[in-house]
Design a protein around this motif. Structure first.
Motif, PDB file in Angstrom:
ATOM      1  N   SER A   2      89.758   8.690  46.678  1.00  0.00           N
ATOM      2  CA  SER A   2      88.889   7.759  47.922  1.00  0.00           C
ATOM      3  C   SER A   2      88.112   7.182  46.975  1.00  0.00           C
ATOM      4  O   SER A   2      87.057   7.603  46.369  1.00  0.00           O
ATOM      5  CB  SER A   2      88.159   8.755  48.726  1.00  0.00           C
ATOM      6  N   GLY A   3      88.149   5.733  46.842  1.00  0.00           N
ATOM      7  CA  GLY A   3      87.524   4.970  45.793  1.00  0.00           C
ATOM      8  C   GLY A   3      88.328   4.646  44.433  1.00  0.00           C
ATOM      9  O   GLY A   3      89.430   4.593  44.503  1.00  0.00           O
ATOM     10  N   PRO A   4      87.523   4.964  43.284  1.00  0.00           N
ATOM     11  CA  PRO A   4      88.320   4.296  41.871  1.00  0.00           C
ATOM     12  C   PRO A   4      89.194   5.330  41.637  1.00  0.00           C
ATOM     13  O   PRO A   4      89.101   6.562  41.832  1.00  0.00           O
ATOM     14  CB  PRO A   4      86.885   4.730  41.026  1.00  0.00           C
ATOM     15  N   VAL A   5      90.400   4.905  41.271  1.00  0.00           N
ATOM     16  CA  VAL A   5      91.708   5.735  41.001  1.00  0.00           C
ATOM     17  C   VAL A   5      91.983   5.490  39.455  1.00  0.00           C
ATOM     18  O   VAL A   5      92.604   6.352  38.895  1.00  0.00           O
ATOM     19  CB  VAL A   5      92.748   5.850  42.090  1.00  0.00           C
ATOM     20  N   MET A   6      91.923   4.206  38.979  1.00  0.00           N
ATOM     21  CA  MET A   6      92.320   3.633  37.800  1.00  0.00           C
ATOM     22  C   MET A   6      91.454   2.656  37.271  1.00  0.00           C
ATOM     23  O   MET A   6      90.788   1.884  38.095  1.00  0.00           O
ATOM     24  CB  MET A   6      93.860   2.850  37.854  1.00  0.00           C
ATOM     25  N   ALA A   7      91.225   2.891  35.857  1.00  0.00           N
ATOM     26  CA  ALA A   7      90.144   2.018  35.394  1.00  0.00           C
ATOM     27  C   ALA A   7      90.592   0.586  35.172  1.00  0.00           C
ATOM     28  O   ALA A   7      91.481   0.423  35.015  1.00  0.00           O
ATOM     29  CB  ALA A   7      89.990   2.631  33.864  1.00  0.00           C
ATOM     30  N   PRO A  58      89.614  10.027  38.610  1.00  0.00           N
ATOM     31  CA  PRO A  58      90.253   9.068  38.361  1.00  0.00           C
ATOM     32  C   PRO A  58      90.805   8.984  36.845  1.00  0.00           C
ATOM     33  O   PRO A  58      90.543   9.864  35.857  1.00  0.00           O
ATOM     34  CB  PRO A  58      89.486   7.773  38.602  1.00  0.00           C
ATOM     35  N   SER A  59      91.892   8.154  36.716  1.00  0.00           N
ATOM     36  CA  SER A  59      92.182   7.962  35.251  1.00  0.00           C
ATOM     37  C   SER A  59      91.933   6.852  34.655  1.00  0.00           C
ATOM     38  O   SER A  59      91.432   5.794  35.122  1.00  0.00           O
ATOM     39  CB  SER A  59      94.002   7.885  35.451  1.00  0.00           C
ATOM     40  N   MET A  60      91.644   7.096  33.102  1.00  0.00           N
ATOM     41  CA  MET A  60      91.273   5.845  32.422  1.00  0.00           C
ATOM     42  C   MET A  60      92.291   4.734  31.973  1.00  0.00           C
ATOM     43  O   MET A  60      92.138   3.809  31.321  1.00  0.00           O
ATOM     44  CB  MET A  60      90.513   6.333  30.994  1.00  0.00           C
TER      45      MET A  60
END
Ligand SMILES: [Zn+2]
Ligand SMILES: [Zn+2]
Length: 392
Positions: free
Chosen positions: A175-180, A326-328
């Motif tokens: 929910s929100g950031p997942v990938m940078a 999340p992933s960078m």
């Protein structure tokens, strides 16, 4: 209502293995997109080709009449990697490989289109988006520039990526950031080459570049809030080719990643400051090409709840992970989810899967039917069962 046709595992494997054998890289996905367009047309979808060159959009209208419209997106491109798998479907295109599983993504979305086209028991429109050039080249952005959202208006857009390390039959929804967000830089430092025995006659580019390699990452560790993840990596260092010459030039390359756009511009500004100061300190010329690349992929929380609910129905609550960081790594789906609410989920590719971009990676065929069911159940949930969150 018509009989629903589900592609068998054998059908899905045949498509996936064919794509895997014939990998095509950014904007060269002619064979792949040709097959996609032909299959979609064969199932009666309205097919639009040529978006961003090789992009394809299949339009399917529901049998229950008018309603909202959504987009489901898969990427089709392969990587410049030489495959090391010894399998019958191994790549026949030397130096190119589906090492990120986009062959599986394309197959699962085709499967979803097959099922829904056979029995479009929903109200509204589904746009099946097959995009080129996810890796490095921003094919999603190119499709948007080619009018994706004007030609095919949609209230929300969804995508998935296979995820090595996560068991088959598990998924993750953020929910929100997942990938940078993802930026890259090329830096050339030019000094004055000289005899290695007489460094006072030159301007030492190597020493300055070494200082930058240690100084630049400190922009993250010493200047950014520790609770806001960010990374700066120098990934390439090229200079000199013998024992007794101080090189005239050094070239550095690398990447910057984070999630917060304001933080991103602060890092870029400080990056420029450090380069300028270091060049001045050593009497060098610095030529910096800093490219702002992909934005961060941020899932719409309300839409993510719906995806999690659908996945819970498919996989069971224990298999739907909501707490993973999340992933960078980055994703150009971010351009689509910036333009309208979007959700990008991870589907487990197995704990024993080779990592993404590894020459021994292979998409796990056992995931194919799960991905197809996700696309079908998600569409029916959104467009038949009224779960699509209201537009704001
Ligand atoms: Zn990739
Ligand atoms: Zn990928």
């Amino acid at each position: 209502m018509s009989e629903t046709v589900w592609p068998t595992l054998t059908d899905l494997q045949a498509w996936r293995h064919d794509f895997h054998r014939h990998p095509e890289t950014a904007f060269e996905e002619h064979r792949t997109s040709g097959i996609v367009a032909e299959l979609l047309e064969g199932w009666g979808l309205e097919v639009h080709t040529g978006l961003a060159g090789t992009g394809v959009v299949g339009v399917l209208r529901g049998a229950r009449g008018d309603g909202p419209s959504i987009g489901l997106r898969a990427d089709m491109d392969a990587l410049h990697v030489t495959e090391l798998n010894d399998v019958p479907h191994a790549s026949v295109n030397t130096g190119r490989m589906h090492a990120c599983g986009h062959d599986g993504h394309t197959t699962m979305l085709l499967g979803g289109a097959r099922v829904l086209a056979s029995n479009p028991d929903f109200a509204g429109t589904v746009h099946f988006i097959f995009q080129p050039a996810e890796e490095n080249e921003g094919g999603a952005r190119a499709m948007i520039e080619d009018g994706l959202f004007e030609r095919f208006p949609m209230q929300a857009v969804y995508s998935m990526h296979n995820w090595p390390g996560l068991p088959v039959g598990a998924a993750a929804v953020h929910s929100g950031p997942v990938m940078a967000a993802f930026d890259i830089f090329n830096l050339t430092l030019t000094g004055k080459g000289c005899h290695a025995a007489m460094p006072h006659l030159g301007k030492d580019t190597l020493l300055a570049a070494c200082q930058l390699v240690t100084q630049l990452p400190a922009l993250i560790s010493r200047e950014q809030e520790a609770h806001k993840p960010a990374i700066l990596s120098v990934t390439s260092f090229n200079a000199g080719d013998t024992y007794n010459v101080m090189p005239e030039q050094v070239k550095l390359r690398g990447t910057v990643r984070c999630f917060d756009m304001e933080q991103r511009s602060r890092i870029e500004q400080r990056f420029r400051d450090v380069i300028e100061a270091t060049a001045k300190l050593h009497g060098l010329e610095a030529e910096l090409d800093y490219r702002v690349s992909y934005p961060a992929t941020i899932n719409s929380p309300e839409h993510a709840e719906v995806c999690a609910e659908i996945l819970t129905g498919l996989l069971g609550a224990a298999s739907v992970r909501r707490e993973l960081p999340p992933s960078m790594a980055s994703e150009d789906f971010s351009f689509m989810s910036q333009a309208c609410p979007g959700v990008y989920i991870w589907m487990g590719n197995g704990e024993d899967s080779a990592s993404l971009h590894n020459p021994k990676y292979d998409f796990n065929d056992r995931v194919l039917p799960l991905g197809v069911r996700y696309w079908v159940e998600l569409t029916l949930g959104l467009l038949r069962d009224g779960k699509l969150p209201a537009a704001k």
